[in-house]
Design a protein around this motif. Structure first.
Motif, PDB file in Angstrom:
ATOM      1  N   ASN A   9       1.312   4.259  -2.988  1.00 43.83           N
ATOM      2  CA  ASN A   9       0.857   5.609  -2.639  1.00 43.83           C
ATOM      3  C   ASN A   9       2.037   6.503  -2.282  1.00 43.83           C
ATOM      4  O   ASN A   9       2.150   6.985  -1.151  1.00 43.83           O
ATOM      5  CB  ASN A   9      -0.147   5.539  -1.470  1.00 43.83           C
ATOM      6  N   ILE A  22       2.812  10.303   0.206  1.00 46.11           N
ATOM      7  CA  ILE A  22       1.837  10.574   1.267  1.00 46.11           C
ATOM      8  C   ILE A  22       2.567  11.030   2.532  1.00 46.11           C
ATOM      9  O   ILE A  22       3.736  10.733   2.734  1.00 46.11           O
ATOM     10  CB  ILE A  22       0.943   9.353   1.579  1.00 46.11           C
ATOM     11  N   TRP A  55       0.828  -1.201   0.000  1.00 44.49           N
ATOM     12  CA  TRP A  55       0.000   0.000   0.000  1.00 44.49           C
ATOM     13  C   TRP A  55       0.872   1.264   0.000  1.00 44.49           C
ATOM     14  O   TRP A  55       0.602   2.211  -0.736  1.00 44.49           O
ATOM     15  CB  TRP A  55      -0.944  -0.004   1.207  1.00 44.49           C
TER      16      TRP A  55
END
Length: 195
Positions: A133, A136, A129
């Motif tokens: 991403n 972030i 994850w």
């Protein structure tokens, strides 16, 4: 180490490559120093720069979105290869305060933690994850061994108690022993009296 590390709060930079070894982190030709500073300019030297010495735009950490990030999310088996302490020194001097992966080589992880670089191992799903991403904002809390996600959720990670103590207090193993000086002296005095 000289500075306590309580939190790491930063956007993430991502290096998806797997099996990034310590020679790729800091090439062997830069191991002639025992100074911890100055190695950041050589971190990922053979990968980061073009033949003319300019920044290679293809290198992920040269991308504008990676500039200023102090959390590195790396591919599986980060820090494999030889046990050079210069690798965490180079990353720290480059500005990286934490490395996150689903697998970090044991010797590299030990060297990292001893030198104030937080090395975090997460589950495959959590790691995937984070890889998917990039950029972030994360807040890593060393005391609670947790990572605060942008949505307010938390990821817990394992951190050995002694490593946590050293990070939070800004001491290495020798610094920890020096903190115990009065207890060691008292013990020695008791042993002399008992002999």
């Amino acid at each position: 180490m000289s500075r306590p590390l309580t939190y790491v709060h930063s956007r993430t930079a991502v290096l998806r490559d797997e099996n990034i070894d310590t020679d790729r982190i800091i090439p062997a030709r830069f191991l002639t120093t025992t100074e911890r500073t100055g190695l950041g300019k050589h971190a990922f030297e053979d990968w980061r720069y073009a033949a003319d010495g300019s920044d290679d735009p293809a290198f992920p950490l040269n991308q504008p979105k990676a500039k200023g990030c102090s959390i590195l999310v790396a591919g599986r088996n980060f820090g494999c290869g030889s046990s050079r302490e210069h690798a965490p020194w180079a990353l720290l001097d480059y500005g990286i305060q934490a490395v996150i992966s689903n697998e970090i080589a044991d010797i590299f992880r030990g060297n990292a933690l001893k030198n104030g670089l937080l090395a975090i191992v997460l589950s495959d799903a959590e790691h995937r994850w984070l890889l998917d991403n990039p950029g972030i904002e994360l807040r890593i809390d060393i005391a609670s061994s947790s990572i605060r996600l942008p949505d307010g959720g938390n990821i817990h990670f394992e951190l050995e108690a002694f490593a946590r103590h050293c990070l939070l207090n800004g001491v290495d193993q020798m610094g920890f022993l020096l903190q115990q000086d009065s207890a060691i002296s008292a013990y020695e005095q008791r042993m002399e009296k008992a002999a």
